[in-house]
Design an enzyme around this catalytic site. Structure first.
Site, short mmCIF file in Angstrom:
data_model
loop_
_atom_site.label_atom_id
_atom_site.label_comp_id
_atom_site.label_asym_id
_atom_site.label_seq_id
_atom_site.Cartn_x
_atom_site.Cartn_y
_atom_site.Cartn_z
N LYS A 299 0.78 -1.28 -0.27
CA LYS A 299 -0.11 0.29 -0.23
C LYS A 299 0.74 1.36 0.11
CE LYS A 299 -4.39 0.85 2.16
NZ LYS A 299 -5.46 0.89 3.23
N TYR A 300 2.22 1.15 0.70
CA TYR A 300 3.07 2.66 0.85
C TYR A 300 3.64 2.37 -0.63
CZ TYR A 300 7.42 4.49 1.87
OH TYR A 300 8.20 5.94 1.43
#
Length: 654
Positions: free
Chosen positions: A447-448
């Site tokens: 997600k980062y």
């Protein structure tokens, strides 16, 4: 009532036969004292003092931000009042103080709670990785055979600090309602709205509507005890185009797609990953290691790529992405050769090209964000191999050398001699993850990497003020806001079904044998002991027998296609918002219980409020006369725990 239970396989949360446990409703800490000491403070020996301004800039990744519309009109109506962040009016490039009234009151969970009468009284920083690493180090040193009394006493004193802190915090959580949320829900800097205004974006782009689930989380420990906690979390959200939650949602959606495929791989390759590193002897592994790498361009190259993009030429950008993929492939080939793995090898990883960073998002800072699996597929032998994810200093030096050589081969003519003489930055993290054990952690990393990069401005404004005079290139700022940050897959991750089907035909035979054995055992048990069984047990065995026969028939008819679909369905179930959020909360609690020498083996979550508006949730807090609220603001590597108490007169919820 909805009940969620732990679903991740092969993890400590699987449920190890723990059932019919009696639980103690009393918190571990029975006094009325709340923790007032941050981990930074007690580790360094300093005093807690007043609440500091955040000193870190690290992207935090939400686990619950599905259901976000691409645009959200300010005219949207709802039967119940919702949390609304309006930001500043875009009609005036200057604006005034009153433009921020709504933003100040409703921009975040904290501001909404404070506007409803709750008062913040305390903050505690919980650095999860630091705690785990420190405890492992202490326990390892305590296990040494030759340890003098002075060293032992010093180690036990350090360990006792963690134990006392964990007891106090678990006690506080036991007596409070805990609201878990990504930090972008919890707090959004006002200066970010000023930037939105300066760019001429509508205040609608900062709209935020939240809904909440709340209930009782019961955790079962390995000492046959259990504990209950009142937990709430964000269940649904609608966010405007440039709200940071929207930026994180893009990463969430892509992360789920990639992680779904990785979970399918881990399911179908369980017991099929070969390694030769143990003295040349073939060993079999069950877990897929994953690591996060960052390969950074020299500053000179970053500005050259941006200058090219500004002119409408993306050739340098594409070349930079290709260079990143080539460097990762070369490094993985190097690791495979170290372990005497050869053949027509195919690796699997994802790449995102980030055009700016957190420290100064106002200027170009191009770098490759890669999520890398440490397995490879040999197309010649159709075998899957596991690579050693533990990297030595010489391995990291090799990666730096590879990255520099690849960049010089692509862009050598653009770089000055001074730049060429320096090392090129590479980051490989301080740990690796294993699937399917570390699903929430890998989800965070993916997600980062896949987030919308305008989120970096939110990180920046956590510790810096908006000063438009310091911005030299507004075109670049607008470019960052519109940049798509596409996730590219490489190797076997481009089509896992294709490569699994080429290598996993034996899985069908293996599963057929297992099913036939199970069916035979049940039929034998029924024939020998059927007359002695209770009606309920006999009925359960007959139902199980019918289910297994249906599965065997389906498997013989459809083969690998059936196995793949089953694994896919299982992965998608594991990656629901509720599962990911609850597993993250469990991971936080597990860190605390580990400090007490205990471990969580299973949990149940009993939903009492489902998808209620934030306004209704605040009303619920008042109606139930809760003594205080703990907000867990998730920063990925750390948790900021914010304690709020209602006013003595009960307040007036707004």
């Amino acid at each position: 009532m909805v009940i969620y239970t732990s679903k991740f396989k092969n993890s400590l949360l699987d449920g190890l036969g723990v059932g019919h446990l009696s639980y103690d409703d009393q918190p571990i800490l029975c006094n009325e004292v709340h923790p007032t000491l941050t981990l930074d403070t007690f580790i360094s020996g300093g005093s807690s003092g007043s609440r500091p301004r955040p000193r870190w800039v690290y992207l935090d990744i939400s686990t619950t931000n599905e259901g976000i519309s691409e645009e959200f009109s300010s005219n949207t109506e709802s039967k119940s009042p919702l949390l609304k962040v309006c930001g500043v009016s875009s009609k005036s490039s200057e604006g005034d103080g009153s433009s921020f009234i709504w933003f100040d009151k409703y921009r975040s969970v904290i501001s909404r709670l404070e506007h409803s009468g709750f008062v913040e009284v305390e903050r505690t920083v919980l650095k999860l990785r630091k705690i785990s690493k420190e405890l492992r180090s202490i326990n390892k040193q305590l296990s040494r055979l030759f340890l003098d009394d002075r060293e032992r006493a010093k180690l036990l004193s350090r360990k006792r600090k963690y134990l006392d802190f964990a007891r106090a915090l678990i006690g506080s959580i036991s007596k409070s309602l805990t609201l878990y949320a990504d930090r972008f829900f919890v707090e959004v800097p006002q200066d970010y709205a000023k930037l939105i205004q300066k760019l001429g974006f509508s205040s609608d782009t900062l709209l935020l509507h939240l809904f909440v689930n709340s209930g009782v989380l019961e955790v079962f420990l390995d000492d046959n005890s259990s504990h209950k906690f009142r937990i709430a979390y964000i269940s649904k959200v609608h966010a405007g185009k440039y709200h940071p939650v929207k930026g994180i949602s893009k990463g969430s959606q892509e992360a789920k797609r990639v992680l779904r495929d990785l979970l399918v791989l881990s399911e179908l390759l369980e017991g099929s990953l070969v390694s030769y590193r143990s003295g040349g002897v073939e060993t079999i592994h069950h877990l897929i290691p994953v690591r996060h790498f960052v390969l950074t361009a020299p500053k000179e190259l970053s500005f050259s790529i941006w200058a090219s993009l500004k002119k409408g030429d993306s050739s340098l950008f594409r070349a930079f992405k290709d260079a990143g993929a080539k460097a990762i492939k070369e490094f993985l080939s190097y690791l495979a050769s170290k372990e005497h793995i050869s053949g027509n090898l195919l690796f699997g990883f994802t790449i995102n090209v980030h055009v700016t960073g957190d420290k100064n998002p106002f200027e170009p800072h191009f770098h490759i964000d890669a999520i890398v699996t440490f397995i490879c597929y040999d197309k010649s032998s159709t075998k899957w191999f596991r690579l050693n994810p533990l990297l030595s200093e010489s391995d990291l030096k090799k990666l730096r050398d590879i990255w520099k050589n690849v960049l010089l081969s692509y862009f050598g003519e653009l770089l000055s001699e001074d730049t060429k003489s320096k090392d090129f930055d590479v980051w490989a993290g301080d740990n690796y993850y294993s699937l399917p054990l570390d699903v929430p952690q890998v989800f965070f990393e993916l997600k980062y990497a896949s987030r919308k990069l305008f989120v970096n401005f939110v990180n920046y404004f956590e510790q810096s003020n908006f000063d438009e005079s310091s911005v030299s290139d507004w075109d670049f700022v607008r470019f960052v806001f519109e940049y798509s940050n596409r996730t590219e897959r490489y190797g076997f991750l481009t089509n896992i079904k294709r490569y699994l089907s080429m290598s996993c035909s034996h899985l069908v035979e293996k599963r057929v044998q297992e099913l036939e054995e199970f069916i035979s055992r049940i039929e034998f048990d029924l024939s020998v002991n059927g007359n002695k069984m209770s009606d309920s047990l006999k009925r359960a065995l007959l139902e199980r027998l019918e289910y297994l026969k249906d599965e065997l028939s389906e498997l013989k008819e459809r083969g690998f296609e059936y196995l793949f679909e089953r694994a896919l369905e299982k992965a998608e179930e594991l990656l629901s918002n509720d599962n990911l959020t609850l597993e993250r909360v469990i991971h936080i609690l597990e860190t605390l219980f580990t400090a007490l020498g205990k471990s969580i083996v299973n949990y149940n979550f009993y939903v009492e409020l489902e998808d209620v508006s934030f306004r209704e949730f605040v009303d619920y807090l008042y109606d139930n006369h809760l003594s205080d609220v703990l907000v867990f603001s998730d920063r990925h590597r750390s948790i900021t725990i914010i304690r709020l108490i209602p006013p003595p007169d009960g307040g007036v919820p707004v």
